[in-house]
Scaffold this active site. Structure first.
Site, PDB file in Angstrom:
ATOM      1  N   GLY A  92      35.165  49.594  21.760  1.00 26.81           N
ATOM      2  CA  GLY A  92      35.047  49.784  23.209  1.00 26.81           C
ATOM      3  C   GLY A  92      33.801  50.527  23.654  1.00 26.81           C
ATOM      4  N   THR A  93      32.699  50.393  22.892  1.00 25.96           N
ATOM      5  CA  THR A  93      31.474  51.084  23.336  1.00 25.96           C
ATOM      6  C   THR A  93      30.925  50.426  24.609  1.00 25.96           C
ATOM      7  OG1 THR A  93      30.089  49.725  21.911  1.00 25.96           O
ATOM      8  CG2 THR A  93      30.848  51.821  21.004  1.00 25.96           C
ATOM      9  N   ASN A  94      31.117  49.117  24.732  1.00 24.81           N
ATOM     10  CA  ASN A  94      30.676  48.456  25.972  1.00 24.81           C
ATOM     11  C   ASN A  94      31.535  48.887  27.149  1.00 24.81           C
ATOM     12  OD1 ASN A  94      28.373  46.550  25.619  1.00 24.81           O
ATOM     13  ND2 ASN A  94      29.648  45.920  23.886  1.00 24.81           N
ATOM     14  N   MET A 138      37.606  39.848  21.244  1.00 25.68           N
ATOM     15  CA  MET A 138      37.426  38.924  20.118  1.00 25.68           C
ATOM     16  C   MET A 138      38.408  37.749  20.133  1.00 25.68           C
ATOM     17  SD  MET A 138      34.857  40.253  18.858  1.00 25.68           S
ATOM     18  CE  MET A 138      33.981  41.765  18.483  1.00 25.68           C
ATOM     19  N   ILE A 191      39.213  33.778  21.911  1.00 28.21           N
ATOM     20  CA  ILE A 191      38.670  32.696  22.741  1.00 28.21           C
ATOM     21  C   ILE A 191      39.729  32.319  23.774  1.00 28.21           C
ATOM     22  CG2 ILE A 191      37.959  30.259  22.707  1.00 28.21           C
ATOM     23  CD1 ILE A 191      36.555  30.882  20.051  1.00 28.21           C
ATOM     24  N   LEU A 192      39.277  32.129  24.999  1.00 28.23           N
ATOM     25  CA  LEU A 192      40.228  31.813  26.075  1.00 28.23           C
ATOM     26  C   LEU A 192      40.209  30.306  26.357  1.00 28.23           C
ATOM     27  CD1 LEU A 192      39.265  34.854  28.310  1.00 28.23           C
ATOM     28  CD2 LEU A 192      41.447  34.557  27.112  1.00 28.23           C
ATOM     29  N   ASN A 211      31.040  37.842  30.002  1.00 25.99           N
ATOM     30  CA  ASN A 211      31.157  38.269  28.611  1.00 25.99           C
ATOM     31  C   ASN A 211      29.812  38.793  28.141  1.00 25.99           C
ATOM     32  OD1 ASN A 211      32.225  38.411  25.883  1.00 25.99           O
ATOM     33  ND2 ASN A 211      31.004  36.576  25.451  1.00 25.99           N
ATOM     34  N   HIS A 216      27.494  39.154  24.793  1.00 25.25           N
ATOM     35  CA  HIS A 216      27.380  38.607  23.438  1.00 25.25           C
ATOM     36  C   HIS A 216      26.112  39.180  22.785  1.00 25.25           C
ATOM     37  CE1 HIS A 216      28.018  35.817  20.165  1.00 25.25           C
ATOM     38  NE2 HIS A 216      26.707  35.624  20.178  1.00 25.25           N
TER      39      HIS A 216
HETATM   40  C1  GAR Z   1      29.715  44.065  20.660  1.00 25.27           C
HETATM   41  O1  GAR Z   1      28.519  43.913  19.936  1.00 25.27           O
HETATM   42  C2  GAR Z   1      29.951  42.831  21.489  1.00 25.27           C
HETATM   43  O2  GAR Z   1      28.814  42.275  22.068  1.00 25.27           O
HETATM   44  C3  GAR Z   1      30.513  41.925  20.444  1.00 25.27           C
HETATM   45  O3  GAR Z   1      31.371  42.728  19.698  1.00 25.27           O
HETATM   46  C4  GAR Z   1      30.921  44.056  19.726  1.00 25.27           C
HETATM   47  C5  GAR Z   1      32.067  44.941  20.201  1.00 25.27           C
HETATM   48  O4  GAR Z   1      31.678  46.206  20.591  1.00 25.27           O
HETATM   49  N1  GAR Z   1      31.213  40.835  21.068  1.00 25.27           N
HETATM   50  C6  GAR Z   1      31.210  39.575  20.595  1.00 25.27           C
HETATM   51  O5  GAR Z   1      30.678  39.255  19.558  1.00 25.27           O
HETATM   52  C7  GAR Z   1      31.974  38.560  21.455  1.00 25.27           C
HETATM   53  N2  GAR Z   1      31.598  37.230  21.121  1.00 25.27           N
HETATM   54  P1  GAR Z   1      32.561  47.250  21.437  1.00 25.27           P
HETATM   55  O6  GAR Z   1      34.032  47.017  21.159  1.00 25.27           O
HETATM   56  O7  GAR Z   1      32.144  48.594  20.917  1.00 25.27           O
HETATM   57  O8  GAR Z   1      32.218  47.071  22.861  1.00 25.27           O
END
Ligand code: GAR
Length: 445
Positions: free
Chosen positions: A14-16, A93, A95-96, A110, A112
């Site tokens: 969940g850093t994003n 993670m 797919i919808l 999203n 990526h």
């Molecule tokens: C992030 O790098 C995000 O872009 C990627 O997973 C990581 C999760 O980080 N997402 C994908 O690859 C989706 N296709 P987070 O949980 O720390 O935000």
């Protein structure tokens, strides 16, 4: 104007999500508000981040749900319940399906961790993206925020940011740099851009429903008494019911709406000030099977009991009359929505004195086939007066927007500030019966 309501969907660290929370705090994200976080993983650390920020969380896992369909239905139920307008996938993670993405066109984004169209699509997520980028030998990678459609990572691009690959990078090191330099920068920015667009669209929608707007119908009229609106949203999916009360006397103004379960009651605000509870304390909304009843008095119970016993709305009201508050002879107004099918119907009724002396009752029932975007409005009085002139003619046509906040705000702000007391609005899915509601009590504001 109400901000765009955002749900952030996560699966892991969940850093994003944290970047979005920080952006909201700093004011970078100002047209949207993070209402909730939904995780597809019950032990995701991102849930802790949400809790620390005081954001509501929900966990919907595929395992718990049992199938993709049930998983998506679980998510949709949470989104609906919270009135979500923008879905941000932040390290989500899963797919919808097309069915899901079609339900939210240009409302899902999203992030990526690559420069799409490189290193993306089904099976290319998380650390794998960086493994592939390094194996390919790219000198520049980065991150992309895009709209989500049925093609994994295939929707229109909103923002991108490049990041240089350095000598000696391994997937984890590269992932961290892409996150810090790109993802955490562009995701909040994109969330702000899209939130702003959605707010603008809502404002435009508010402007466009001009002709029979609820605020136009109630403004410049200081006293309408009690009012009921029934109708259907413009998208055709929801049955709309609204009930408001206005009052002139202290006894009447000393009231609030209280929800108990799915029912709505009028209650005294200050018990010690109650002079006469008859006629002003009652169940305003009850449900019998898939029939939703809304009225301005204890005829709600009469209708409810009749329906439960296999009777009809009209039969129930045949046993009732207008209110015994001579010389006003306040009419009893009632409404009923017959839920359970897309093209639902609804009825409205008014019981009023047929004579000047109040010796006989006139009963009118209006029976409507619902039409998307249209509702009907009935109220007890034409306007202020002494005695109060009873509503006359047929219920007025009203435009019904899709947005419950838009409708609630317009109605509440349109009502006379001194005389309005409480407003309750419910948008019910005509098929499932699930609903969203808004309740305003002036006493508690
Ligand atoms: C992030 O790098 C995000 O872009 C990627 O997973 C990581 C999760 O980080 N997402 C994908 O690859 C989706 N296709 P987070 O949980 O720390 O935000």
């Amino acid at each position: 104007m109400v901000k765009t309501k955002i749900a952030v969907l996560i699966s892991g660290n969940g850093t994003n999500l944290q970047a979005l929370i920080d952006a909201q705090k700093s004011g970078l994200l100002r047209h949207g508000s993070i209402e909730m976080v939904i995780s597809s993983n019950s032990i995701a650390h991102g849930l802790k981040r949400a809790e620390n920020a005081g954001i509501k969380t929900a966990v919907v896992t595929k395992k718990m749900a049992g199938s993709q369909k049930a998983f998506e239905e679980g998510i949709r139920a949470e989104l609906e319940k919270n009135g979500i307008e923008l879905i941000v996938l932040a390290g989500f993670m899963q797919i919808l399906s097309k069915e899901f993405t079609d339900a939210y066109p240009r409302r899902i984004i999203n992030v990526h961790p690559s420069l799409i169209p490189a290193f993306c699509g089904k099976g290319c997520y998380g650390l794998k993206v960086h493994e592939k980028a390094l194996a390919y030998g790219v000198k520049v990678t980065g991150a992309t925020v895009h709209y989500v459609n049925e093609i994994p990572d295939g929707g229109k691009i909103i923002l991108q940011k490049p990041v240089r690959v350095k000598k000696g990078d391994n997937p984890a090191v590269l992932q961290k740099r892409v996150m810090e330099e790109a993802e955490w920068q562009i995701l909040p920015k994109a969330a702000e851009i899209v939130s702003k667009r959605i707010m603008k669209e809502k404002a435009a929608e508010m402007e466009s429903y001009d002709k029979e707007r609820i605020d136009k119908l109630v403004e410049d009229n200081s006293y309408l008494g009690r009012g009921i609106v029934l109708g259907r949203t413009a998208d055709g999916a929801k049955a709309v019911s609204a009930y408001f009360i206005m009052g002139r006397s202290d006894n009447s103004r000393n009231r609030v709406f209280v929800k108990e379960g799915d029912e709505l009651f009028t209650r005294p605000y200050d018990e010690s000030k109650v002079e006469d509870p008859s006629l002003i304390i009652y169940a305003a909304i009850r449900k019998s099977g898939n029939r939703l009843i809304v009225t301005n008095g204890d005829q709600t119970d009469t209708i409810y009991e009749a329906l439960e016993a296999g009777g009809t709305f009209e039969e129930a009201l045949k046993t009732r009359t207008f209110e015994p508050d001579f010389p006003n002879m306040t009419p009893r107004i009632s409404g009923m929505i017959l839920l359970g099918e897309k093209d639902f119907e609804y009825k409205m009724s008014i019981l009023k004195s047929a004579t000047r002396e109040g010796t006989k009752t006139a009963r009118y029932t209006f029976d409507y086939e619902s039409e998307p975007g249209l509702g009907h409005f009935i109220h007890t009085y034409e306007c202020d007066g002494d005695p109060l002139p009873t509503f006359s003619g047929e219920p007025e046509r009203v435009d019904i927007p899709d947005d419950i906040d838009c409708f609630t705000d317009k109605l509440w702000t349109g009502l006379n500030a001194d005389n309005k007391i409480s407003l309750y609005v419910r948008y019910t899915d005509a098929i499932t019966g699930e609903y969203e509601d808004r309740l305003i009590n002036k006493m508690e504001k």
